[in-house]
Every structure is written in C-alpha cells, then in structure tokens.
Design an enzyme around this catalytic site. Structure first.
Site, PDB file in Angstrom:
ATOM      1  N   THR A 158      -0.440   0.536   5.823  1.00 25.29           N
ATOM      2  CA  THR A 158       0.924   0.522   5.276  1.00 25.29           C
ATOM      3  C   THR A 158       1.901   1.200   6.229  1.00 25.29           C
ATOM      4  O   THR A 158       3.102   0.995   6.142  1.00 25.29           O
ATOM      5  CB  THR A 158       0.977   1.261   3.922  1.00 25.29           C
ATOM      6  OG1 THR A 158       0.539   2.619   4.123  1.00 25.29           O
ATOM      7  CG2 THR A 158       0.093   0.592   2.882  1.00 25.29           C
ATOM      8  N   ASP A 306      -5.569  14.960  -4.803  1.00 24.65           N
ATOM      9  CA  ASP A 306      -4.865  13.936  -4.014  1.00 24.65           C
ATOM     10  C   ASP A 306      -3.709  14.563  -3.233  1.00 24.65           C
ATOM     11  O   ASP A 306      -2.673  13.944  -3.023  1.00 24.65           O
ATOM     12  CB  ASP A 306      -4.371  12.783  -4.923  1.00 24.65           C
ATOM     13  CG  ASP A 306      -3.817  11.589  -4.145  1.00 24.65           C
ATOM     14  OD1 ASP A 306      -4.074  11.494  -2.930  1.00 24.65           O
ATOM     15  OD2 ASP A 306      -3.117  10.762  -4.747  1.00 24.65           O
ATOM     16  N   CYS A 613      -7.288  -1.033 -13.825  1.00 29.11           N
ATOM     17  CA  CYS A 613      -6.010  -1.739 -14.017  1.00 29.11           C
ATOM     18  C   CYS A 613      -4.775  -0.858 -13.811  1.00 29.11           C
ATOM     19  O   CYS A 613      -3.734  -1.326 -13.336  1.00 29.11           O
ATOM     20  CB  CYS A 613      -5.944  -2.343 -15.419  1.00 29.11           C
ATOM     21  SG  CYS A 613      -7.478  -3.131 -15.960  1.00 29.11           S
ATOM     22  N   HIS A 617      -0.885  -1.740 -12.927  1.00 23.30           N
ATOM     23  CA  HIS A 617      -0.147  -2.142 -14.135  1.00 23.30           C
ATOM     24  C   HIS A 617       0.289  -0.958 -14.983  1.00 23.30           C
ATOM     25  O   HIS A 617       0.693  -1.144 -16.121  1.00 23.30           O
ATOM     26  CB  HIS A 617      -0.978  -3.129 -14.956  1.00 23.30           C
ATOM     27  CG  HIS A 617      -1.171  -4.446 -14.264  1.00 23.30           C
ATOM     28  ND1 HIS A 617      -0.195  -5.408 -14.208  1.00 23.30           N
ATOM     29  CD2 HIS A 617      -2.222  -4.943 -13.555  1.00 23.30           C
ATOM     30  CE1 HIS A 617      -0.645  -6.457 -13.519  1.00 23.30           C
ATOM     31  NE2 HIS A 617      -1.869  -6.188 -13.103  1.00 23.30           N
TER      32      HIS A 617
HETATM   33  O1  LIG Z   1      -5.284   8.054   0.312  1.00 23.43           O
HETATM   34  C1  LIG Z   1      -4.814   7.046   0.858  1.00 23.43           C
HETATM   35  O2  LIG Z   1      -5.445   6.376   1.688  1.00 23.43           O
HETATM   36  C2  LIG Z   1      -3.437   6.668   0.478  1.00 23.43           C
HETATM   37  C3  LIG Z   1      -2.758   5.594   1.036  1.00 23.43           C
HETATM   38  C4  LIG Z   1      -1.427   5.320   0.649  1.00 23.43           C
HETATM   39  C5  LIG Z   1      -0.775   4.174   1.335  1.00 23.43           C
HETATM   40  O3  LIG Z   1      -1.345   3.711   2.344  1.00 23.43           O
HETATM   41  O4  LIG Z   1       0.258   3.668   0.941  1.00 23.43           O
HETATM   42  C6  LIG Z   1      -0.820   6.171  -0.327  1.00 23.43           C
HETATM   43  C7  LIG Z   1      -1.599   7.231  -0.824  1.00 23.43           C
HETATM   44  N1  LIG Z   1      -2.861   7.452  -0.431  1.00 23.43           N
HETATM   45  C8  LIG Z   1      -1.091   8.182  -1.787  1.00 23.43           C
HETATM   46  O5  LIG Z   1      -1.822   9.106  -2.196  1.00 23.43           O
HETATM   47  C9  LIG Z   1       0.222   8.055  -2.256  1.00 23.43           C
HETATM   48  O6  LIG Z   1       0.699   8.874  -3.070  1.00 23.43           O
HETATM   49  C10 LIG Z   1       1.000   6.966  -1.790  1.00 23.43           C
HETATM   50  C11 LIG Z   1       2.292   6.564  -2.123  1.00 23.43           C
HETATM   51  C12 LIG Z   1       2.516   5.434  -1.410  1.00 23.43           C
HETATM   52  C13 LIG Z   1       3.703   4.578  -1.415  1.00 23.43           C
HETATM   53  O7  LIG Z   1       3.829   3.775  -0.480  1.00 23.43           O
HETATM   54  O8  LIG Z   1       4.505   4.699  -2.351  1.00 23.43           O
HETATM   55  N2  LIG Z   1       1.433   5.141  -0.636  1.00 23.43           N
HETATM   56  C14 LIG Z   1       0.482   6.054  -0.855  1.00 23.43           C
HETATM   57 CA   LIG Z   2      -4.183   9.110  -1.635  1.00 21.81          CA
END
Ligand SMILES: O=C(O)c1cc(C(=O)O)c2c(n1)C(=O)C(=O)c1cc(C(=O)O)[nH]c1-2
Ligand SMILES: [Ca+2]
Length: 689
Positions: A158, A306, A613, A617
């Site tokens: 991402t 987390d 889910c 959702h």
């Molecule tokens: O642990 C991970 O691998 C991971 C990946 C991602 C991500 O790639 O978007 C998020 C999170 N964690 C996460 O904890 C988080 O709060 C989060 C918010 C978002 C977002 O784009 O709104 N991505 C992510």
């Molecule tokens: Ca995470």
C-alpha cells in the site's frame, strides 16, 4: 535521460525545487514543507478550484501526488496511476495494473495506495498484489514488472516506494494475516533484487544468521515462529521511510506483531506473553547500499495492541538544550511523540500527544512504564486500551514548519476493547489473525463499552513543539480520521477533514483562514507546486482506509454518514471551477427478514463474522460509506444466494472472495443469521428514535 529526468542531485535538492514535488515526503527528510508563498494569509481568501477530476473507484484514496515539470502523477485505490497536465487538468495517460479483485481479502485496511516514486524518466509503483512496476513517465507504458513478495502469502503493498541513488526500496503489509515483515532494495534500471531485510526472526536462526537477527531471536519465546505454524511474527514495513544523505542512513518504520496477542506469538512457560519481540514497533536505521543493520529503537517492547511504528518518520535539525541535534521524529500509534538522535538511535524524548492509558510515560532509557492492567496478553482479561488499534495517529502524513519549529500531527482518540481469545489458532488462508475476540462487546452495539469508547472518539490537528514537548495550538475536528498535512512558506497549514472540508490554517496560531466544501471525507495529504510561476494546491479527496471501513461504521447511526466521493481537487488563486452539485446519498432501506435463529447460532455467526467479515464490513455489521452494508443485503432473505457469494465466491472479482477454505456452509449460514439479527436490532432502534 531526458533533461527533466530525476537524478541523485535533483533528489538531494528537492527542498529548494520550489516548482515541483518529486518524492513522497517532498524531500528525503520527509518534511512536507514547501517554501511557496504566493498563497499566504493575505491571499488565501482568493483560493479557488482550478480543476478537478473524478476517480474511477470509490475505495480509499490516500495518495500523495508527485509533480514534475508541469505533469502531475497520482495513484488511486486498486494501485492505478493517472497523469495530468498539472496546470489544466488535461489527462495525459492512465495505467491500471489490474490487481485481481480477490486480493482485497489480503488487505487489512482497504485497497489503498499512497503513491509512486520517480527516477530518471520512470515512475515506480507498488501494487496491492505485491508487484513493483516501472512505468515510462511520458506514456505510462510498462518498462518491467516483478513480484517482490511471496504472492502465495497475504502480503500486500500500500505504501510508496522511495529511491536513493538508483535503488528502489519497497516494503509490504500483512501483519494481520500471519506474514513475516521485510523490505527490499531493487535496481531501478534492471529490477534486480539487491538485498532483503527481515524485521523479525524466522525461528531457525543460528550462528550463520545475520547478527541483528540472532539478537532479535533472543527476545522471542516459545519457538512458535515459522512458516509451518502459520505464525509469521509480523513486523511489516508498510509505510514510513526517510533518508539522511549526510549520514547515509535509511530509516524504516516496523509494524505490529502477528498475531497481535503476544501470548500466542511469544509464549513464556506459563503460556502468557513474554519478551520484547524485536524488531516489532521499532524504527531501524540501515545502510541503503547493502541493507546492513546500523541501529534500532523499539517504541513498544512486547507489542500486543497493533501498535505499529510504521507512522511517518521525519528528520530535522533542532536546537535542544542549547545543542544542535540531528533528530528523527515520529508519532507512532502508541500515543507518544518521539524525538531520537538519528545518528545513534539514542532516545531524546517521548511525550504523550493524545490520552494514553497503556503506559504512564517513557523512562530516561526510552522504555515505556507500562500499566499492568492493559497487558492483556499476560492478564488474559479484557481491557479498554487508549490509544486503540488504529493508534493516536495512523499513516496520515504530518508536516514540519522550519520557521515555526512545529510538527503538525493529524491525531485522534479512539480507544478500543481487547478481549483475549481462548484457544485461538492461526488461519493462514483468511480472516483477521489477531488472537483477540473481536466480537466481544459487539452485541448490541449501542450499549456497554462501545458507548464508552464512542465518547472518546475525537479528531484533532495538533501543532506539536518537539523542543518544548507539548502542543503550541490544537484544532478540534468533529471526529477521527482527518487528512494528512502540508505546511508552506506562505505560513499556512492545509488539511482535509472527515467532515468534508478542505481547510487552510495559520501555521503560527491555528486560526482557520479558508475552507472549501469538499463534498466528501478527505484523508490524503495535500501538496503544492507551481506551473509558469503560478502556485497550485492539490489534494486527492475521498473517504476510506482502516477507520472508515471499521470503527466509523459504528458512528453512522449516531451522526450523519461521512460522504465518499473520489476526486482530485486542484486549487489556485482566482480559480473559478465549480464542482457539480452534491448528490443525495441513497441507502437501501433497512428491511431484514425476521430473526428466528437460536441464540447459539447467532452467537457462533457473530464470532465468525468478527474474524472473517468485520475487517471490511465493520464490527457488528453496521457497514460504512465505502463498502456494502450487509444489514441491507438482498441476499439475507435468500440462503442460496448468500452461500453463492460467501461460500462460493460469486463476487470475487469485486473483492468478495470465497471463504470456503475457512468456513463450512453451516458457519456461512450462521453469519447470515447473525446479520439478520443485527439488522433487526437496528431496525427497532431506528423506529424508536
Ligand atoms: O500490519 C500491517 O501489515 C498493516 C498494513 C496496513 C496497510 O498496509 O495499509 C495497515 C495496518 N497494518 C494498520 O495497522 C493500520 O492501522 C492501517 C491503516 C491503514 C490505512 O491505509 O488506512 N493501513 C493500515
Ligand atoms: Ca497492523
């Protein structure tokens, strides 16, 4: 290379390259400060829309556009790229990597993409399904593409790549799905993988393993790590990086443990969680040339909530106690704002920027002083923890104003209940793999802890003074999950909000000087640039990301739903473009069949719902404005249609995959009964209002 290609020198001088925005955080220090001053306190009232373009996806829009020599490049949900004439908005090309829809189920937090990197005449894109793609900047044609993660596993990309001297760095996400965190460097020319750095041990380290991993292995217990077990450890590198060219150090932010509950990831002899679990929730400095480990600082030892440290890493030189210090700053999810010495990793300060209950402070050695009641992996008891799993600040970029010496933080308060799950087992195929019972407290959603937590849901723009270690000013927003930030030489700070505004504030005082009705929640950070001497401000508008598809669903009944329109908005002084009139939000009526299933079936369905889910959702099936509200699904009355979708994957191209590998037909039907039950609860509540 053409005259306007991006080379090492241009990246080094990005800060003084007023006209352009050539890398994700604007400069290697990732300060998101532009010296441009044509738009300032005196002129901002004349800022108007220059042009806009509607995006072809309604999922989360988080990208920082790049601007080079009159062309603007932006990425959207599903990892698509679009190129525009930056002055006129004329679309020059678009590229769709055709990420398979079913990849969505591997993404914890929406199918977002945060941007591209530029080198030479090319752009570098990471896609949700784990590819790195090199695109011709002029035409959008693919020069090469390659898978850079194990696509059999639940890795997703991402974040935006970063580039130093022709080396492209990219990490990945997936720590909610059992992966082992890592990031890697690729040759921008050939695409060859140069090195790969793992952030957590594999569990089989010996004296031939890199020393930093041998050291890390000593901080994990129980020998449960390893691909066989389905416990990858986590520590994903899904967002922040920064680079110091003088020290030649590349800094990366490391994410949370997988699963979250340390008792299952690193159990001591009594079965409760044990050990610091390096390098979870850490900032790590490496040599960009070789990937060699140099230092680390762990923000949350023994992470279990987390609490990622993947949040924005920003570098600056500050005078602290009369001494000029080269610092690294971060506001990770855990609620403390850290200032570190970026040469050595030494702790300088750590102070709460939002209310925190998991620790009472950070001691002189940089170690948090924990509250034993929130150590749920040890107590085995549920606790409400602040901040919650989305943090006090998430991926939304901060900005730095060198004149004011302030860091602007898009912060929020969203505490969460963590209920340890008994006899949890990893499911490496599907589902949110965290080791907590996410259904606890879901029934009914308007009572109990959810109400308590809803009382703490707040959003705030904080102008943080990293030397005084406290806010200089703050702006309260109607709710959490507001946009990333931009600071400018016009002494302005720009931010979009969940409340569908795009605002400019006085950088020194926080006074709101200008506001635009964006017709949608905005989460992405703005940028600014010039074409032919005229200053533009651009922001990708649209609602989405983790909060939007999970917690926010809960609020929909309480407040007006956050509007969701994906659109690139570009402003200039005297701009006169007009958005089309706001359209009404159309919602299918809440008209479920009667709930006739037994309490046991509903409870079992609720538990499966929470694991498989809720991540898309929303908890308690309350839906969002980003993804379908299942309480209103036509398939509730049709068990065969429900099986067709949930068990057999009829809608997989849209991201709704088959869950047959994880759930039996009986379990799938119990989920339907749970959703029917929830829909009836809410129908009653709506009629009582
Ligand atoms: O642990 C991970 O691998 C991971 C990946 C991602 C991500 O790639 O978007 C998020 C999170 N964690 C996460 O904890 C988080 O709060 C989060 C918010 C978002 C977002 O784009 O709104 N991505 C992510
Ligand atoms: Ca995470």
């Amino acid at each position: 290379m053409s005259e306007d290609g991006i080379d090492a020198e241009r990246l080094l001088n990005a800060q003084s390259d007023d006209a352009n925005w050539i890398s994700y955080g604007r400069n290697y220090e990732e300060q998101r400060y532009s010296p441009l001053a044509q738009v300032n306190a005196e002129t901002v009232s004349d800022l108007g829309l220059a042009w806009f373009d509607d995006m072809d996806t309604a999922r989360g829009q988080e990208a920082t556009p790049l601007v080079m020599d009159g062309t603007l490049y932006v990425t959207t949900a599903w990892s698509k790229v679009k190129a525009y004439n930056a002055a006129t908005g004329e679309k020059l090309w678009e590229y769709d990597p055709e990420v398979p829809g079913e990849t969505a189920v591997k993404a914890c937090c929406d199918v977002v993409n945060r941007g591209v990197a530029a080198w030479g005449d090319h752009l570098f894109l990471g896609t949700l399904d784990g590819r790195l793609i090199k695109l011709n900047r002029e035409t959008g044609a693919v020069a090469w593409e390659k898978a850079v993660v194990d696509q059999e596993k639940s890795y997703t990309i991402t974040g935006a790549p970063r580039i130093v001297d022709g080396k492209v760095f990219i990490g990945s996400g997936g720590a909610e799905f059992g992966v082992r965190g890592n990031f890697a460097a690729f040759d921008a020319g050939s695409g060859e993988e140069l090195w790969r750095f793992y952030t957590v041990p594999a569990g089989d380290e010996d004296e031939n393993s890199p020393e930093y991993l041998q050291a890390a292995a000593k901080t994990w217990s129980g020998n449960v790590l390893g691909s066989e077990s389905g416990i990858g450890g986590g520590g994903t590198v899904w967002d922040a990086m920064a680079y110091d060219p003088e020290l030649d150090l590349l800094y990366i932010g490391v994410g949370n443990g997988s699963p979250w509950n340390r008792a299952y990831r690193s159990p001591g002899e009594d079965g409760t969680g044990e050990g610091d679990n390096l390098y979870l929730s850490s900032v790590i400095a490496v040599r960009p040339e070789t990937g060699e480990y140099v230092w680390h600082y762990q923000t949350t030892p023994g992470e279990t909530w987390d609490f990622t440290a993947t949040q924005h890493i920003m570098l600056a030189d500050l005078e602290i106690d009369g001494e000029q210090r080269k610092v690294l700053m971060q506001a990770p999810k855990n609620g403390f704002f850290y200032v570190l010495d970026r040469e050595t990793g030494a702790f300088i300060s750590g102070d709460a920027y939002v209310p925190v209950n998991w620790a009472t402070g950070i001691d002189a050695n940089g170690r948090p002083i924990e509250n034993p009641e929130t150590r749920i992996d040890v107590t085995g008891k549920p606790a409400i923890v602040a901040p919650g799993a989305l943090g006090g600040h998430n991926w939304h970029p901060m900005a730095f104003h060198p004149g004011e010496g302030l860091v602007y933080i898009p912060a929020f308060e969203a505490a969460m209940m963590y209920a340890p799950e008994a006899d949890w087992k990893p499911d490496p195929k599907r589902g949110f793999n965290v080791g907590f019972d996410l259904a606890a407290g879901d029934l009914p959603p308007d009572e109990g802890f959810r109400t308590e937590i809803a009382g703490t849901l707040k959003g705030r723009l904080i102008a943080w003074d990293p030397v005084a270690k406290k806010p200089r000013w703050t702006v309260e927003h109607p709710g959490p999950w507001n946009g990333g930030l931009l600071a400018t030489g016009g002494n302005l700070v720009f931010q979009g909000t969940a409340g569908s505004e795009f605002n400019a504030y006085n950088a020194a005082t926080g006074d709101k000087l200008w506001s635009f009705a964006a017709q949608t929640g905005v989460v992405a950070p703005p940028i600014t640039y010039t074409v032919d001497g005229e200053q533009y401000v651009a922001v990708l508008a649209g609602w989405g990301g983790a909060y939007a598809i999970t917690v926010d669903g809960d609020l929909l009944k309480r407040k007006a739903p956050v509007r969701n329109v994906s659109r690139l908005l570009v402003f200039k002084l005297g701009g006169t473009a007009q958005l089309p009139a706001e359209t009404d939000m159309v919602q299918t009526p809440l008209d479920p069949p009667p709930s006739r299933a037994s309490a046991d079936v509903i409870a079992a369905g609720g538990k499966s719902y929470a694991r498989y889910c809720a991540v898309c959702h929303a908890p308690a099936a309350v839906g969002s404005t980003v993804l379908p509200d299942l309480r209103r699904s036509g398939a509730l009355v049709n068990p065969a249609a429900w099986q067709n979708i949930v068990h057999d994957g009829a809608l997989k191209d849209r991201g709704m995959v088959s869950f047959s590998e994880s759930l039996s037909k009986e379990e799938v039907d119990a989920i339907r009964e749970f959703v029917i039950f929830r829909a009836n609860q809410d129908k009653v509540m709506a009629s009582e209002q």
